[in-house]
Design a protein around this motif. Sequence first.
Motif, mmCIF file in Angstrom:
data_model
loop_
_atom_site.group_PDB
_atom_site.id
_atom_site.type_symbol
_atom_site.label_atom_id
_atom_site.label_comp_id
_atom_site.label_asym_id
_atom_site.label_seq_id
_atom_site.Cartn_x
_atom_site.Cartn_y
_atom_site.Cartn_z
ATOM 1 N N ALA A 61 0.835 -1.203 0.000
ATOM 2 C CA ALA A 61 0.000 0.000 0.000
ATOM 3 C C ALA A 61 0.866 1.249 0.000
ATOM 4 C CB ALA A 61 -0.933 -0.002 1.201
ATOM 5 N N HIS A 62 1.940 1.236 0.789
ATOM 6 C CA HIS A 62 2.842 2.387 0.826
ATOM 7 C C HIS A 62 3.546 2.564 -0.515
ATOM 8 C CE1 HIS A 62 5.574 5.375 2.387
ATOM 9 N NE2 HIS A 62 6.618 4.634 2.044
ATOM 10 N N SER A 63 3.959 1.454 -1.127
ATOM 11 C CA SER A 63 4.634 1.532 -2.413
ATOM 12 C C SER A 63 3.706 2.091 -3.489
ATOM 13 C CB SER A 63 5.123 0.136 -2.814
ATOM 14 O OG SER A 63 5.826 0.188 -4.048
ATOM 15 N N LEU A 64 2.438 1.653 -3.482
ATOM 16 C CA LEU A 64 1.472 2.166 -4.454
ATOM 17 C C LEU A 64 1.197 3.648 -4.223
ATOM 18 C CD1 LEU A 64 -1.088 -0.779 -4.626
ATOM 19 C CD2 LEU A 64 0.521 -0.077 -6.409
ATOM 20 N N GLU A 65 1.089 4.042 -2.986
ATOM 21 C CA GLU A 65 0.855 5.451 -2.680
ATOM 22 C C GLU A 65 1.978 6.326 -3.233
ATOM 23 O OE1 GLU A 65 -0.308 8.286 1.164
ATOM 24 O OE2 GLU A 65 0.421 6.237 1.461
ATOM 25 N N LEU A 66 3.205 5.841 -3.115
ATOM 26 C CA LEU A 66 4.342 6.576 -3.674
ATOM 27 C C LEU A 66 4.247 6.649 -5.201
ATOM 28 C CD1 LEU A 66 7.316 5.194 -1.518
ATOM 29 C CD2 LEU A 66 6.203 7.426 -1.337
ATOM 30 N N LEU A 67 3.811 5.548 -5.820
ATOM 31 C CA LEU A 67 3.677 5.539 -7.274
ATOM 32 C C LEU A 67 2.593 6.499 -7.743
ATOM 33 C CD1 LEU A 67 4.030 1.802 -8.361
ATOM 34 C CD2 LEU A 67 5.551 3.695 -8.911
ATOM 35 N N GLU A 96 -5.613 -0.495 -1.191
ATOM 36 C CA GLU A 96 -5.198 0.906 -1.117
ATOM 37 C C GLU A 96 -6.327 1.842 -1.529
ATOM 38 O OE1 GLU A 96 -3.484 4.648 -1.402
ATOM 39 O OE2 GLU A 96 -4.426 3.644 -3.111
ATOM 40 N N SER A 97 -7.072 1.471 -2.574
ATOM 41 C CA SER A 97 -8.140 2.344 -3.056
ATOM 42 C C SER A 97 -9.319 2.387 -2.097
ATOM 43 C CB SER A 97 -8.621 1.877 -4.434
ATOM 44 O OG SER A 97 -9.149 0.569 -4.376
ATOM 45 N N ALA A 98 -9.480 1.336 -1.277
ATOM 46 C CA ALA A 98 -10.594 1.303 -0.321
ATOM 47 C C ALA A 98 -10.439 2.366 0.760
ATOM 48 C CB ALA A 98 -10.694 -0.084 0.310
ATOM 49 N N TRP A 109 -9.673 7.584 -12.742
ATOM 50 C CA TRP A 109 -9.207 6.627 -11.739
ATOM 51 C C TRP A 109 -10.299 5.598 -11.457
ATOM 52 C CZ3 TRP A 109 -4.254 7.832 -9.743
ATOM 53 C CH2 TRP A 109 -3.760 6.906 -8.827
ATOM 54 N N ARG A 110 -11.521 6.076 -11.255
ATOM 55 C CA ARG A 110 -12.631 5.166 -10.982
ATOM 56 C C ARG A 110 -12.880 4.234 -12.164
ATOM 57 N NH1 ARG A 110 -15.027 9.994 -8.821
ATOM 58 N NH2 ARG A 110 -16.384 10.169 -10.670
ATOM 59 N N ALA A 111 -12.746 4.770 -13.379
ATOM 60 C CA ALA A 111 -12.969 3.949 -14.566
ATOM 61 C C ALA A 111 -11.916 2.851 -14.676
ATOM 62 C CB ALA A 111 -12.949 4.830 -15.818
ATOM 63 N N GLN A 112 -10.683 3.184 -14.358
ATOM 64 C CA GLN A 112 -9.625 2.174 -14.431
ATOM 65 C C GLN A 112 -9.806 1.100 -13.367
ATOM 66 O OE1 GLN A 112 -5.629 3.676 -14.632
ATOM 67 N NE2 GLN A 112 -5.990 4.813 -16.521
ATOM 68 N N LEU A 113 -10.213 1.491 -12.166
ATOM 69 C CA LEU A 113 -10.480 0.505 -11.122
ATOM 70 C C LEU A 113 -11.597 -0.447 -11.556
ATOM 71 C CD1 LEU A 113 -10.306 2.650 -7.838
ATOM 72 C CD2 LEU A 113 -8.553 1.133 -8.784
ATOM 73 N N ALA A 114 -12.614 0.099 -12.200
ATOM 74 C CA ALA A 114 -13.716 -0.738 -12.681
ATOM 75 C C ALA A 114 -13.239 -1.695 -13.767
ATOM 76 C CB ALA A 114 -14.854 0.139 -13.201
ATOM 77 N N ASP A 115 -12.400 -1.198 -14.683
ATOM 78 C CA ASP A 115 -11.882 -2.052 -15.758
ATOM 79 C C ASP A 115 -11.022 -3.187 -15.204
ATOM 80 O OD1 ASP A 115 -13.145 -0.543 -17.674
ATOM 81 O OD2 ASP A 115 -11.377 0.665 -18.161
ATOM 82 N N LEU A 116 -10.334 -2.932 -14.089
ATOM 83 C CA LEU A 116 -9.496 -3.957 -13.465
ATOM 84 C C LEU A 116 -10.288 -4.905 -12.570
ATOM 85 C CD1 LEU A 116 -6.398 -1.762 -12.478
ATOM 86 C CD2 LEU A 116 -6.516 -3.455 -14.326
ATOM 87 N N GLY A 117 -11.582 -4.621 -12.402
ATOM 88 C CA GLY A 117 -12.397 -5.470 -11.551
ATOM 89 C C GLY A 117 -12.144 -5.280 -10.074
#
Length: 386
Positions: A61-67, A96-98, A109-117
Motif C-alpha cells: 500500500a505504501h509503495s502504491l501510494e508513492l507511485l 489501497e483504493s478502499a 481513476w474510478r474507470a480504471q479501477l472498474a476495468d481492473l475489476g
Amino acid sequence: MRTHERTTAGSRGSIAVLAARLTEAAVVLAGGDRRSVAAAVRDVADRGLAAAGAAATMALAHSLELLWGRGWLPADVAAVAPKRVRALLLDAIAHESARHAPAALHPLWRAQLADLGIPGREQAEFTDESLDLAVELLAALMVLPQLPRLVQPPGSATTTDPGPGGVDRRVLARVRALLAKAESTAYPDEAEALSAKAQELMARHAFERAVLDADHPHPPTAGARRLWLTGPYQTPRAQLVAAIAQANRCRSVFYAKLGCVAVVGHETDLEIVEVLTASLQLQATQALRHTPTPDRTRAFRHAFLTGYAHRIHTRLTTATTYATSGDTRLVPVLTTRQQAVDLKFATLFPHIRTHRPSISNTTGWTAGHTAATLADLTPPRPRIAG
C-alpha cells in the motif's frame, strides 16, 4: 480501553517493522542480489501468516501510494507488473483504493479501477508463496520511473464541474460490441467491415458532440491517457497510435523503454483514439499475417507496420477533413479545443524530441502501405447536430 489501544498500537508497530523488513528485502532484490532475500522473507514468515500478510499489505500500500504521487495510474501499474504477481497486485490496489471515498477519486481513476475489476474484488488467501511474490512485486514497483501526472492522485480530486466530455455510453457500448466481434472472427474481411462500422459510429458522434458541447458554460479542457502496447514491433505500433491520435485532434508521446503511448486530447477524442487503436492494431496484425509474400524477416514485418501506419495517417486525416468541411460551426469549437490540447501537452511534456521512422525493407513498406489502402476507413459524411 487504554490497554486495548496500547496493544493495538503495539501490534501495528510490529507490523510496520515487518513491512520495513520486506521493503528492505525488495531493495536488495531490485539490486540483483537474491541470496539475502530468502533470510529476510523467512524472518517475516516466522511471525505467522496473519502478521506476514498484514506486513505485505502495508508495504505494498505504501509503495502504491508513492507511485500515485509519481504519476502512475492503476492501469499503468497493472500493465507493467509481471503476470505472476498480477493477482497480488490487484489485491493491493483494492486495499489501497478502499481507503478513499469514490468522490475523492478522479473519474479516470474510478474507470480504471472498474476495468481492473477492483470494486467488489475478493482478496485471495495469503500463503507462504504470497510472501515471496510480495517481495518480487515490491522490487518491481520501486524501480518504476517518474511519469507526468495525468490526473490528480486519490484524495486530491476536486468536486467542481469539469465540463462535458467522453463518448455517450450507449454509443461506446455499440462500438465495443463491434470491436469484440472483430477480434473474435477468423475472417479479416469481416473484422475490417466491423471496424469500419465502429469508426463510422464514432466519427458521426464526435462532431455532433463538438457542436453540442460548444454551448457548455465551461471552456474546453484537455485530458490525457496512456495506451500500453503489446507484442513485438512496438515502435511502428506506436506510430500507428500517433497516426490515429493526430487524425482525431490529439497529440502523443511514445515511451519506448516502457512500451506505452501517452495521448493528450479532448475526452471524447481520447475515447475514440482508444477504441480505434484496438481496431486498427487488430487489422494491422491480421493484414500482416495474411500478406502473400515469402519474406517474413523482422525487417519486413517492421517495415510493413511502419508503412501501414503511414498510410492510415493519410487516410484518417483525409476522412477527418472531409467530415468537418462545409459546417462553419465546427471551426471555432475545434480551434478552441486544439488550443487546450496544445497547452496541456506543453505542460506535461515540455522537452520532447521528434523521431522520424526509418525502414530497411521497401517490400514490407509497400505491402503495409497497400494493406492500409484496402482498409475501408472513410465513413459517410456525418450528420451535424443542429
